[in-house]
Design an enzyme around this catalytic site. Structure first.
Site, PDB file in Angstrom:
ATOM      1  N   GLY A 245       0.831  -1.201   0.000  1.00 28.55           N
ATOM      2  CA  GLY A 245       0.000   0.000   0.000  1.00 28.55           C
ATOM      3  C   GLY A 245       0.862   1.245   0.000  1.00 28.55           C
ATOM      4  N   SER A 246       0.280   2.337   0.472  1.00 27.82           N
ATOM      5  CA  SER A 246       0.972   3.625   0.434  1.00 27.82           C
ATOM      6  C   SER A 246       2.108   3.682   1.461  1.00 27.82           C
ATOM      7  CB  SER A 246      -0.028   4.743   0.729  1.00 27.82           C
ATOM      8  OG  SER A 246      -0.615   4.491   1.992  1.00 27.82           O
ATOM      9  N   GLY A 250       2.567   2.177   5.251  1.00 28.21           N
ATOM     10  CA  GLY A 250       3.736   1.349   5.573  1.00 28.21           C
ATOM     11  C   GLY A 250       4.501   1.874   6.775  1.00 28.21           C
ATOM     12  N   GLU A 267       5.706  -3.341   0.930  1.00 34.34           N
ATOM     13  CA  GLU A 267       5.714  -3.051  -0.517  1.00 34.34           C
ATOM     14  C   GLU A 267       4.929  -1.767  -0.710  1.00 34.34           C
ATOM     15  OE1 GLU A 267       7.276  -4.573  -2.781  1.00 34.34           O
ATOM     16  OE2 GLU A 267       7.701  -6.573  -2.008  1.00 34.34           O
ATOM     17  N   CYS A 301       1.847   0.407  -8.863  1.00 35.74           N
ATOM     18  CA  CYS A 301       2.974   0.873  -8.049  1.00 35.74           C
ATOM     19  C   CYS A 301       4.189   1.099  -8.942  1.00 35.74           C
ATOM     20  CB  CYS A 301       3.294  -0.127  -6.955  1.00 35.74           C
ATOM     21  SG  CYS A 301       3.496  -1.795  -7.572  1.00 35.74           S
TER      22      CYS A 301
HETATM   23  P1  NAD Z   1      -3.521   2.226   1.108  1.00 34.34           P
HETATM   24  O1  NAD Z   1      -2.248   2.492   1.811  1.00 34.34           O
HETATM   25  O2  NAD Z   1      -4.608   3.237   1.218  1.00 34.34           O
HETATM   26  O3  NAD Z   1      -4.158   0.843   1.642  1.00 34.34           O
HETATM   27  C1  NAD Z   1      -3.483  -0.387   1.506  1.00 34.34           C
HETATM   28  C2  NAD Z   1      -4.026  -1.374   2.526  1.00 34.34           C
HETATM   29  O4  NAD Z   1      -3.606  -0.980   3.832  1.00 34.34           O
HETATM   30  C3  NAD Z   1      -5.557  -1.458   2.589  1.00 34.34           C
HETATM   31  O5  NAD Z   1      -5.936  -2.805   2.749  1.00 34.34           O
HETATM   32  C4  NAD Z   1      -5.872  -0.658   3.821  1.00 34.34           C
HETATM   33  O6  NAD Z   1      -7.096  -1.009   4.434  1.00 34.34           O
HETATM   34  C5  NAD Z   1      -4.695  -1.033   4.711  1.00 34.34           C
HETATM   35  N1  NAD Z   1      -4.446  -0.127   5.833  1.00 34.34           N
HETATM   36  C6  NAD Z   1      -4.466   1.221   5.821  1.00 34.34           C
HETATM   37  N2  NAD Z   1      -4.153   1.683   7.060  1.00 34.34           N
HETATM   38  C7  NAD Z   1      -3.911   0.595   7.836  1.00 34.34           C
HETATM   39  C8  NAD Z   1      -3.548   0.421   9.200  1.00 34.34           C
HETATM   40  N3  NAD Z   1      -3.376   1.450  10.013  1.00 34.34           N
HETATM   41  N4  NAD Z   1      -3.381  -0.836   9.651  1.00 34.34           N
HETATM   42  C9  NAD Z   1      -3.515  -1.890   8.836  1.00 34.34           C
HETATM   43  N5  NAD Z   1      -3.895  -1.786   7.549  1.00 34.34           N
HETATM   44  C10 NAD Z   1      -4.082  -0.555   7.049  1.00 34.34           C
HETATM   45  O7  NAD Z   1      -3.154   1.945  -0.422  1.00 34.34           O
HETATM   46  P2  NAD Z   1      -4.119   1.832  -1.697  1.00 34.34           P
HETATM   47  O8  NAD Z   1      -4.683   3.159  -2.034  1.00 34.34           O
HETATM   48  O9  NAD Z   1      -5.059   0.681  -1.534  1.00 34.34           O
HETATM   49  O10 NAD Z   1      -3.068   1.378  -2.834  1.00 34.34           O
HETATM   50  C11 NAD Z   1      -2.253   2.261  -3.542  1.00 34.34           C
HETATM   51  C12 NAD Z   1      -0.860   2.305  -2.951  1.00 34.34           C
HETATM   52  O11 NAD Z   1      -0.290   1.009  -2.871  1.00 34.34           O
HETATM   53  C13 NAD Z   1       0.105   3.110  -3.810  1.00 34.34           C
HETATM   54  O12 NAD Z   1       0.915   3.888  -2.988  1.00 34.34           O
HETATM   55  C14 NAD Z   1       0.915   2.035  -4.522  1.00 34.34           C
HETATM   56  O13 NAD Z   1       2.172   2.460  -4.979  1.00 34.34           O
HETATM   57  C15 NAD Z   1       1.009   1.005  -3.448  1.00 34.34           C
HETATM   58  N6  NAD Z   1       1.327  -0.317  -4.004  1.00 34.34           N
HETATM   59  C16 NAD Z   1       2.597  -0.802  -3.839  1.00 34.34           C
HETATM   60  C17 NAD Z   1       2.946  -2.024  -4.397  1.00 34.34           C
HETATM   61  C18 NAD Z   1       4.342  -2.566  -4.257  1.00 34.34           C
HETATM   62  O14 NAD Z   1       4.496  -3.748  -4.447  1.00 34.34           O
HETATM   63  N7  NAD Z   1       5.329  -1.769  -3.924  1.00 34.34           N
HETATM   64  C19 NAD Z   1       1.987  -2.770  -5.104  1.00 34.34           C
HETATM   65  C20 NAD Z   1       0.704  -2.258  -5.232  1.00 34.34           C
HETATM   66  C21 NAD Z   1       0.387  -1.026  -4.669  1.00 34.34           C
END
Ligand code: NAD
Length: 513
Positions: A245-246, A250, A267, A301
C-alpha cells in the site's frame, strides 16, 4: 456490464449482493453490523453490500488460523506444493470470470484483469517448484567430527494486507509462497475491492476442502484498516505482516509491528522514472513509456511517473507521446477497445486535480491532458492521461500521485540523468532506454539506479513473478514473490551436530574441572 451479466458473473464466483466479510473455510460470517457498500468505479452502480468483520469475528478467525498452523506445518512441503498446484489449476478454470471481476470492481481494462489472474497462476507454478527446493546449506565445522547445517521451518500465520490496485495478484504472490512454506494466511484486502477477495477465497477454499486441508489455512477478513488492520498489526500470533500500500500506511505498520519485534514485508509507493537516452531505440522507448504511464490509468505501483529525456530527443519524443495520448480510448474497462478505464473513486480524481494545481503553482506546464472528463457512465472517475513538463525537484514530483500524470524533464549528461533519477524519496522501479553498453551498465551498477528494480530497454511497469519484487527507500525494502523471497516466510535454524562423541568448544575454549 448489464445487471444480468453481473448477476451471472456473481453466480459463477459464489458472490451475492449481500454478504458477510469473514471466512476461514467455506462459510462466511460477520456480526459487526458495519456494512460496506461496493460500487463500480465505472458506472457507480452498487455491486454489493458486505458486512465487515468486527472484533469478535476477528478473534474467531485468528483462533482457527493459529490451530491450523499446527496441522499445516506438519504436512511435507512437496505435498503442500501439490495443493498449491491444484489452486493454480482452479484459477486457470476461473481465469475468465475472475479477470472480469477485477475489471468490474477495480476498473483496469480486461486484458490487464486477465493478466492479473495469470500472475496468480504463474506464482502458483513457481511455488510448486519451490516446495521441493526450500533448502539451507551444510557448512564446515571447525570442531572435529561435527557438522553444521541450516534448516528452514514454517514461521506461523502470515497477515497479508493488500492494496486496491492489484486486488488478487498480491494475495497470490504472498499466499502461494506462504502455503508451501507451511504458513496459514490471514488476508485483509482493501475495502475498495473486497469482492475480488471473496471470489478468490471461494475458489481457493473449494480446493483446500477437496484436499482435506483444515479450516484456517486460508482466511479472509474484510474490515477497516483502522480497526481490523490495526488489530492484526498488534497480534503476536501473526509473526509476519506483509503489507502492500501507500508509504503512509507502511510507516504506520513498520512502527506498530516493529514495536513488538514482529517481521514485516513492506511493498509501498513508487516514483518510477525512465531515462530516454539520445542513443535509444525510439520505437521501443515510446511503447514502454506509453504503457508505463497510461496503462492501468497510472494506478500501478510501477507506473512510469517521470521521463528523464536527453535534451536532443525531448521535443520529438514528447510529440510522439502526445500523438499516442490523443488516440487513447477511455471508457468502460470491459470494452475490448478501451485502453484506459476509470480511477478507483472520486477521491483519486480529487488527488489528480490537486496534484495538477500544485504542479502549475510549482512551475509545471501541462503539455497534454489535465482534465477530468464529464462522466460517461455516471461516476466522476474518468480523467485525461496527462503530461506535465516540470523540474525534478518540484515538491509535487517528489510524491506519488496515484493517477495518470507523467512528469517530463530534460538532461544533458548520463551522470546528470542518474542524479535526477535517484533524487526522490521512493525506490521501486526504474529503466533506461539506451543502446550504449556503457550507459546501460552504469545505470544498473552501484552508482546507477537506487531502485529495487532497474531495467535496460524495458519499461518500469509490470514485472515477472520469477524475480524478487520490491523496492528501496520509502518503498519499504520488502521483497515478495520470486527468487529467494520465500526466506521471509520461514524461520531459519542453525544446527550443529556432534557425531564423534567428544565435546569440543568453539574457538578452542577449554573449560574443565
Ligand atoms: P492504502 O495504503 O490506502 O491501503 C493499503 C491497505 O492498507 C488497505 O488494505 C488498507 O485497508 C490497509 N491499511 C491502511 N491503514 C492501515 C492500518 N493502520 N493498519 C492496517 N492496515 C491498514 O493503499 P491503496 O490506495 O489501496 O493502494 C495504492 C498504494 O499502494 C500506492 O501507494 C501504490 O504504490 C502502493 N502499491 C505498492 C505495491 C508494491 O508492491 N510496492 C503494489 C501495489 C500497490
Amino acid at each position: 456490464m448489464t445487471p444480468q451479466e453481473t448477476k451471472k458473473l456473481f453466480k459463477a464466483l459464489g458472490l451475492k449482493s449481500r454478504m458477510d466479510g469473514a471466512s476461514y473455510g467455506g462459510d462466511w460470517f460477520a456480526s459487526s453490523g458495519d456494512w460496506l457498500e461496493v460500487h463500480s468505479p465505472t458506472s457507480g452502480d452498487l455491486l454489493a453490500k458486505i458486512q465487515q468483520a468486527g472484533e469478535a469475528d476477528y478473534a474467531k478467525l485468528m483462533e482457527k488460523a493459529d490451530q491450523a498452523f499446527r496441522h499445516w506445518r506438519a504436512i511435507p512441503a512437496p505435498k503442500r506444493g501439490e495443493i498449491v498446484r491444484n489452486i493454480g489449476v482452479a484459477l486457470r478454470a476461473k481465469k475468465g470470470e475472475l479477470g472480469r471481476l477485477v475489471s468490474l470492481e477495480m476498473g483496469k481494462i480486461l486484458t490487464e484483469g486477465l493478466g492479473e489472474v495469470q500472475e496468480m497462476i504463474d506464482v502458483c507454478d513457481f511455488a510448486v517448484g519451490l516446495s521441493r527446493t526450500l533448502s539451507g546449506p551444510t557448512l564446515q565445522s571447525e570442531r572435529p567430527m561435527h557438522r553444521m547445517m541450516e534448516q528452514w521451518h514454517p514461521l506461523g500465520p502470515v497477515g497479508v494486507i493488500t492494496a486496491f490496485n492489484f486486488p488478487v495478484a498480491v494475495w497470490a504472490w504472498n499466499s502461494a509462497l506462504a502455503f508451501v512454506c507451511g504458513d496459514p494466511v490471514v488476508w485483509k484486502p482493501s475495502s475498495k475491492t473486497p469482492l475480488c477477495a471473496i471470489a478468490t477465497h471461494n475458489i481457493v477454499t473449494a480446493v483446500l476442502r477437496a484436499n482435506g486441508v483444515p479450516e484456517g489455512v486460508s482466511s479472509v477478513v474484510v474490515g477497516r484498516g483502522s480497526n481490523i488492520g490495526e488489530r492484526m498489526l498488534g497480534d503476536a500470533r501473526l509473526p509476519l505482516i506483509s503489507a502492500t500500500g501507500s508509504t503512509k500506511m507502511g510507516k504506520r505498520i513498520g512502527q506498530v509491528v516493529g514495536a513488538r519485534l514482529g517481521r514485516t514485508i513492506l511493498e509501498l509507493g513508487g516514483n518510477n522514472a525512465l531515462i530516454i537516452s539520445d542513443k535509444a531505440d525510439m520505437a521501443g522507448a515510446l511503447a514502454a513509456a506509453f504503457f508505463g504511464a497510461v496503462g492501468t490509468a497510472g494506478q500501478r505501483c510501477t507506473s512510469t511517473r517521470r521521463l528523464i529525456i536527453h535534451e536532443k530527443m525531448f521535443e520529438t519524443f514528447i510529440a510522439k507521446m502526445i500523438a499516442n495520448y490523443k488516440s487513447v480510448k477511455i471508457g468502460d474497462p470491459l470494452d475490448p477497445k478501451t485502453l484506459m478505464g476509470p480511477l478507483i473513486d472520486e477521491e483519486a480524481v480529487s488527488d489528480f486535480e490537486a496534484a495538477l494545481t500544485a504542479a502549475r503553482q510549482q512551475g509545471g506546464k501541462v503539455l497534454y491532458g489535465g482534465k477530468v472528463l464529464n462522466p460517461p457512465f455516471g461516476r466522476r472517475t474518468f480523467v485525461l492521461p496527462t503530461i506535465v513538463e516540470i523540474a525534478n525537484d518540484a515538491p509535487i514530483v517528489q510524491t506519488e500521485t496515484f493517477a495518470p500524470i507523467l512528469y517530463v524533464m530534460r538532461y544533458r549528461t548520463i551522470d546528470e540523468a542518474i542524479v535526477m533519477h535517484n533524487s526522490v524519496p521512493q525506490g521501486l522501479s526504474s529503466g533506461i532506454f539506451s543502446d550504449s553498453v556503457a550507459e546501460a551498465e552504469a545505470f544498473v551498477s552501484f552508482r546507477g539506479s537506487d531502485c529495487g528494480i532497474a531495467n535496460i530497454n524495458v519499461g518500469t511497469s509490470g514485472a515477472e513473478i520469477g524475480g524478487a519484487f520490491g523496492g528501496e527507500k520509502e518503498t519499504g525494502g520488502g521483497r515478495e514473490s520470486g527468487s529467494d523471497s520465500w526466506k521471509a516466510y520461514m524461520r531459519r535454524q542453525t544446527n550443529t551436530v556432534n557425531w564423534g562423541g567428544e565435546i569440543h568448544l568453539a574457538q578452542g575454549v577449554e573449560f574443565h574441572v
